[in-house]
Scaffold this active site. Sequence first.
Site, PDB file in Angstrom:
ATOM      1  N   GLU A 120      59.752  35.620  95.395  1.00  0.00           N
ATOM      2  CA  GLU A 120      59.819  35.305  93.962  1.00  0.00           C
ATOM      3  C   GLU A 120      58.763  36.015  93.117  1.00  0.00           C
ATOM      4  O   GLU A 120      58.870  36.032  91.881  1.00  0.00           O
ATOM      5  CB  GLU A 120      59.718  33.794  93.741  1.00  0.00           C
ATOM      6  N   ASN A 121      57.749  36.599  93.752  1.00  0.00           N
ATOM      7  CA  ASN A 121      56.726  37.341  93.012  1.00  0.00           C
ATOM      8  C   ASN A 121      56.733  38.827  93.356  1.00  0.00           C
ATOM      9  O   ASN A 121      55.762  39.531  93.092  1.00  0.00           O
ATOM     10  CB  ASN A 121      55.332  36.781  93.314  1.00  0.00           C
ATOM     11  N   HIS A 164      59.526  30.938  89.682  1.00  0.00           N
ATOM     12  CA  HIS A 164      59.742  32.191  88.952  1.00  0.00           C
ATOM     13  C   HIS A 164      61.096  32.822  89.309  1.00  0.00           C
ATOM     14  O   HIS A 164      61.277  34.033  89.137  1.00  0.00           O
ATOM     15  CB  HIS A 164      58.621  33.183  89.258  1.00  0.00           C
ATOM     16  N   HIS A 223      58.172  24.624  97.878  1.00  0.00           N
ATOM     17  CA  HIS A 223      57.437  25.482  96.955  1.00  0.00           C
ATOM     18  C   HIS A 223      56.708  24.609  95.943  1.00  0.00           C
ATOM     19  O   HIS A 223      57.299  24.138  94.976  1.00  0.00           O
ATOM     20  CB  HIS A 223      58.446  26.404  96.261  1.00  0.00           C
ATOM     21  N   HIS A 267      53.959  29.120  97.437  1.00  0.00           N
ATOM     22  CA  HIS A 267      53.531  28.997  96.038  1.00  0.00           C
ATOM     23  C   HIS A 267      52.036  29.155  95.810  1.00  0.00           C
ATOM     24  O   HIS A 267      51.640  29.772  94.818  1.00  0.00           O
ATOM     25  CB  HIS A 267      53.986  27.666  95.420  1.00  0.00           C
ATOM     26  N   HIS A 319      49.787  30.769  97.706  1.00  0.00           N
ATOM     27  CA  HIS A 319      49.368  32.121  98.099  1.00  0.00           C
ATOM     28  C   HIS A 319      48.150  32.167  99.018  1.00  0.00           C
ATOM     29  O   HIS A 319      47.599  33.243  99.238  1.00  0.00           O
ATOM     30  CB  HIS A 319      49.076  32.983  96.866  1.00  0.00           C
TER      31      HIS A 319
END
Length: 271
Positions: free
Chosen positions: A39-40, A68, A154, A179, A181
């Site tokens: 998602e990133n 995101h 997440h 989420h 990280h």
Amino acid sequence: MRILYLGDVVGRAGRRRVIDSMPALRSELHLDFVVVNAENATNGMGLSEAHARQFLNSGVDCLTLGDHAFDNRDMLSTIESERRIIRPLNFAKAAPGRGHGLFSDGRGRKILVLQALGQVFMSKPFSNPFSAVDSVLRSHLLGGGVNASILDIHCEATSEKMAMGHFCNGRVSIVVGSHTHVPTADVQIMSGGTAFQSDAGMCGDYNSVIGMDKSEPMRRFVTGMSRERMKPANGDATICGLFVETDDDTGRAIHAEIFKRGGPLNRGESK
């Protein structure tokens, strides 16, 4: 079954490391199924169709998203046609795509992948993740029609992730957090045979602030003011995730370990 889950891919550095490494990882680890949270992956927020194709063409079996999910607008249409991309179950009801999917590996074994967003400390009021997950698991029984199942939870709070692990204990093969990280050191196999890790960490440049170039987030923390948009750090990337082996008959995890490769985070590589 040999399953690899890789945590949030951040920007070009993480994306290239995962994509370039995937064929060798599948061969070396004899992987049956690979899930990547992407998602990133596009400019640090969202996922483009082009980058999604690159992941899938490299050997990734399923991509999960997160809060995101639709920051990149072309995902609105891509997710409708590409069933290998999973968005959160408890996203807005009008959101396109699906929050879970049933897949097959090369031997015809069935793998369920689902994702849910947490509620604690999250910026948007998402619906209850526990009821959303429960409704899917009631119709996809582990060891019944499903040989293995993977839940990507997440969210921000480790307590919420842990609660989800216990809620799903014995019902899924893997509960793994994304989420935040940052990889956590709490990998375990719970009493019911569910492998759990609060957060798998990110795939990206760890000489950063959770994957972003240090200068802008440091300025904001120190001065309380912003000057420019944050952008992903593009140094040497580390791959972080969770490697799990499951029993084909029961779907329970029989082995679980933190997975780290390359980059400055890990000089002594696993496996």
